[in-house]
Design a protein around this motif. Structure first.
Motif, mmCIF file in Angstrom:
data_model
loop_
_atom_site.group_PDB
_atom_site.id
_atom_site.type_symbol
_atom_site.label_atom_id
_atom_site.label_comp_id
_atom_site.label_asym_id
_atom_site.label_seq_id
_atom_site.Cartn_x
_atom_site.Cartn_y
_atom_site.Cartn_z
ATOM 1 N N LEU A 39 5.139 -10.691 10.176
ATOM 2 C CA LEU A 39 3.860 -11.086 9.586
ATOM 3 C C LEU A 39 2.993 -9.876 9.272
ATOM 4 C CD1 LEU A 39 2.936 -14.209 11.755
ATOM 5 C CD2 LEU A 39 3.558 -14.186 9.332
ATOM 6 N N VAL A 40 2.995 -8.907 10.155
ATOM 7 C CA VAL A 40 2.187 -7.702 9.933
ATOM 8 C C VAL A 40 2.714 -6.913 8.738
ATOM 9 C CG1 VAL A 40 1.511 -5.472 10.914
ATOM 10 C CG2 VAL A 40 1.415 -7.534 12.329
ATOM 11 N N LEU A 41 4.002 -6.651 8.712
ATOM 12 C CA LEU A 41 4.567 -5.849 7.619
ATOM 13 C C LEU A 41 4.405 -6.537 6.271
ATOM 14 C CD1 LEU A 41 7.737 -4.421 9.358
ATOM 15 C CD2 LEU A 41 5.722 -3.134 8.589
ATOM 16 N N ASN A 42 4.418 -7.861 6.254
ATOM 17 C CA ASN A 42 4.225 -8.576 4.995
ATOM 18 C C ASN A 42 2.794 -8.469 4.477
ATOM 19 O OD1 ASN A 42 6.837 -9.434 4.475
ATOM 20 N ND2 ASN A 42 6.616 -11.209 5.804
ATOM 21 N N GLN A 43 1.859 -8.072 5.326
ATOM 22 C CA GLN A 43 0.468 -7.879 4.902
ATOM 23 C C GLN A 43 0.205 -6.470 4.374
ATOM 24 O OE1 GLN A 43 -2.699 -9.425 7.576
ATOM 25 N NE2 GLN A 43 -0.967 -9.892 8.930
ATOM 26 N N LEU A 44 1.144 -5.566 4.594
ATOM 27 C CA LEU A 44 0.939 -4.156 4.268
ATOM 28 C C LEU A 44 1.793 -3.729 3.082
ATOM 29 C CD1 LEU A 44 1.145 -2.910 7.952
ATOM 30 C CD2 LEU A 44 -0.939 -3.138 6.571
ATOM 31 N N PRO A 45 1.284 -2.777 2.297
ATOM 32 C CA PRO A 45 2.110 -2.274 1.195
ATOM 33 C C PRO A 45 3.226 -1.397 1.750
ATOM 34 C CG PRO A 45 0.118 -0.978 1.372
ATOM 35 C CD PRO A 45 -0.012 -2.103 2.380
ATOM 36 N N PRO A 46 4.389 -1.425 1.142
ATOM 37 C CA PRO A 46 5.465 -0.550 1.630
ATOM 38 C C PRO A 46 5.137 0.914 1.340
ATOM 39 C CG PRO A 46 6.154 -1.659 -0.364
ATOM 40 C CD PRO A 46 4.816 -2.230 0.010
ATOM 41 N N ARG A 47 5.566 1.766 2.219
ATOM 42 C CA ARG A 47 5.400 3.211 2.041
ATOM 43 C C ARG A 47 6.709 3.849 2.483
ATOM 44 N NH1 ARG A 47 0.721 6.585 1.539
ATOM 45 N NH2 ARG A 47 1.621 8.583 0.983
ATOM 46 N N TYR A 48 7.633 3.965 1.540
ATOM 47 C CA TYR A 48 8.979 4.417 1.857
ATOM 48 C C TYR A 48 9.059 5.929 1.965
ATOM 49 C CZ TYR A 48 10.360 -0.325 1.022
ATOM 50 O OH TYR A 48 10.478 -1.686 1.101
ATOM 51 N N ILE A 49 9.782 6.363 3.000
ATOM 52 C CA ILE A 49 9.998 7.780 3.237
ATOM 53 C C ILE A 49 11.439 8.001 3.674
ATOM 54 C CG2 ILE A 49 7.605 8.220 3.871
ATOM 55 C CD1 ILE A 49 8.543 8.276 6.812
ATOM 56 N N ARG A 50 11.864 9.235 3.600
ATOM 57 C CA ARG A 50 13.187 9.597 4.105
ATOM 58 C C ARG A 50 13.090 10.180 5.501
ATOM 59 N NH1 ARG A 50 16.564 13.274 0.613
ATOM 60 N NH2 ARG A 50 18.044 12.741 2.246
ATOM 61 N N HIS A 51 12.062 10.985 5.749
ATOM 62 C CA HIS A 51 11.942 11.677 7.023
ATOM 63 C C HIS A 51 10.505 11.560 7.531
ATOM 64 C CE1 HIS A 51 15.810 13.461 6.058
ATOM 65 N NE2 HIS A 51 15.309 13.839 4.895
ATOM 66 N N GLU A 52 10.354 11.348 8.826
ATOM 67 C CA GLU A 52 9.020 11.274 9.432
ATOM 68 C C GLU A 52 8.225 12.551 9.166
ATOM 69 O OE1 GLU A 52 7.552 8.739 11.201
ATOM 70 O OE2 GLU A 52 9.294 7.461 10.872
ATOM 71 N N VAL A 53 8.901 13.672 9.142
ATOM 72 C CA VAL A 53 8.232 14.946 8.932
ATOM 73 C C VAL A 53 7.548 14.981 7.562
ATOM 74 C CG1 VAL A 53 10.214 16.210 7.985
ATOM 75 C CG2 VAL A 53 8.469 17.428 9.285
ATOM 76 N N ASP A 54 8.062 14.239 6.584
ATOM 77 C CA ASP A 54 7.420 14.180 5.267
ATOM 78 C C ASP A 54 5.982 13.695 5.397
ATOM 79 O OD1 ASP A 54 9.805 14.976 4.135
ATOM 80 O OD2 ASP A 54 10.371 12.968 3.456
ATOM 81 N N MET A 55 5.779 12.676 6.198
ATOM 82 C CA MET A 55 4.439 12.119 6.353
ATOM 83 C C MET A 55 3.555 13.054 7.177
ATOM 84 S SD MET A 55 4.460 9.471 4.535
ATOM 85 C CE MET A 55 3.151 8.348 4.936
ATOM 86 N N ALA A 56 4.119 13.738 8.134
ATOM 87 C CA ALA A 56 3.328 14.636 8.970
ATOM 88 C C ALA A 56 2.726 15.779 8.155
ATOM 89 C CB ALA A 56 4.188 15.193 10.097
ATOM 90 N N PHE A 57 3.478 16.275 7.187
ATOM 91 C CA PHE A 57 3.011 17.428 6.418
ATOM 92 C C PHE A 57 2.252 17.061 5.148
ATOM 93 C CE2 PHE A 57 6.481 19.552 8.783
ATOM 94 C CZ PHE A 57 5.709 20.526 9.390
ATOM 95 N N TYR A 58 2.570 15.928 4.549
ATOM 96 C CA TYR A 58 2.021 15.635 3.230
ATOM 97 C C TYR A 58 0.994 14.518 3.200
ATOM 98 C CZ TYR A 58 5.895 18.594 1.934
ATOM 99 O OH TYR A 58 6.765 19.651 1.846
ATOM 100 N N LEU A 59 0.726 13.868 4.317
ATOM 101 C CA LEU A 59 -0.231 12.764 4.351
ATOM 102 C C LEU A 59 -1.597 13.286 4.805
ATOM 103 C CD1 LEU A 59 -0.480 9.650 4.088
ATOM 104 C CD2 LEU A 59 -0.065 9.540 6.534
ATOM 105 N N PRO A 60 -2.610 13.165 3.950
ATOM 106 C CA PRO A 60 -3.948 13.601 4.361
ATOM 107 C C PRO A 60 -4.435 12.777 5.562
ATOM 108 C CG PRO A 60 -3.882 13.151 1.995
ATOM 109 C CD PRO A 60 -2.588 12.670 2.575
ATOM 110 N N ALA A 61 -5.237 13.394 6.413
ATOM 111 C CA ALA A 61 -5.740 12.716 7.618
ATOM 112 C C ALA A 61 -6.512 11.452 7.265
ATOM 113 C CB ALA A 61 -6.609 13.666 8.421
ATOM 114 N N SER A 62 -7.263 11.481 6.180
ATOM 115 C CA SER A 62 -8.045 10.305 5.788
ATOM 116 C C SER A 62 -7.132 9.134 5.411
ATOM 117 C CB SER A 62 -8.982 10.632 4.627
ATOM 118 O OG SER A 62 -8.240 11.061 3.493
ATOM 119 N N GLU A 63 -6.033 9.443 4.747
ATOM 120 C CA GLU A 63 -5.086 8.385 4.376
ATOM 121 C C GLU A 63 -4.378 7.843 5.613
ATOM 122 O OE1 GLU A 63 -1.429 7.524 1.246
ATOM 123 O OE2 GLU A 63 -2.551 9.407 1.118
ATOM 124 N N ARG A 64 -4.055 8.710 6.544
ATOM 125 C CA ARG A 64 -3.426 8.281 7.806
ATOM 126 C C ARG A 64 -4.367 7.343 8.570
ATOM 127 N NH1 ARG A 64 1.114 8.719 11.573
ATOM 128 N NH2 ARG A 64 0.154 8.111 13.519
#
Length: 90
Positions: A39-64
């Motif tokens: 139910l939770v995931l169906n309420q959220l937009p998908p955000r596909y990634i290959r590696h967790e490290v991608d999000m750590a380096f490229y996701l602005p703190a405000s977006e996180r």
């Protein structure tokens, strides 16, 4: 390449973190947790990634922070729904 091994939705990670932070994994059944997660995931937009490290380096703190707020809101809505509509034994 196997998609199920290489690509995943980053929100899955955030949702599981939130469920654990709220202690639902200790107090709720596996069936409740599976329903809640869906139910939770169906309420959220998908955000596909290959590696967790991608999000750590490229996701602005405000977006996180916004993603974490979205997860909190979705978990709150879904848990209220499940509590109000318990499954009946067949």
């Amino acid at each position: 390449m196997k998609l199920d091994d290489d690509i995943h939705n980053y929100y899955e990670h955030l949702v599981l973190e939130k469920i654990e932070a709220l202690g639902f994994n200790q107090s709720k059944s596996a069936d409740f947790l599976a329903d809640l997660t869906c139910l939770v995931l169906n309420q959220l937009p998908p955000r596909y990634i290959r590696h967790e490290v991608d999000m750590a380096f490229y996701l602005p703190a405000s977006e996180r922070r916004q993603m974490e707020m979205n997860v909190s809101h979705a978990v709150n809505n879904a848990s209220k729904y499940l509590e109000a509509h318990p499954k009946t034994e067949e």
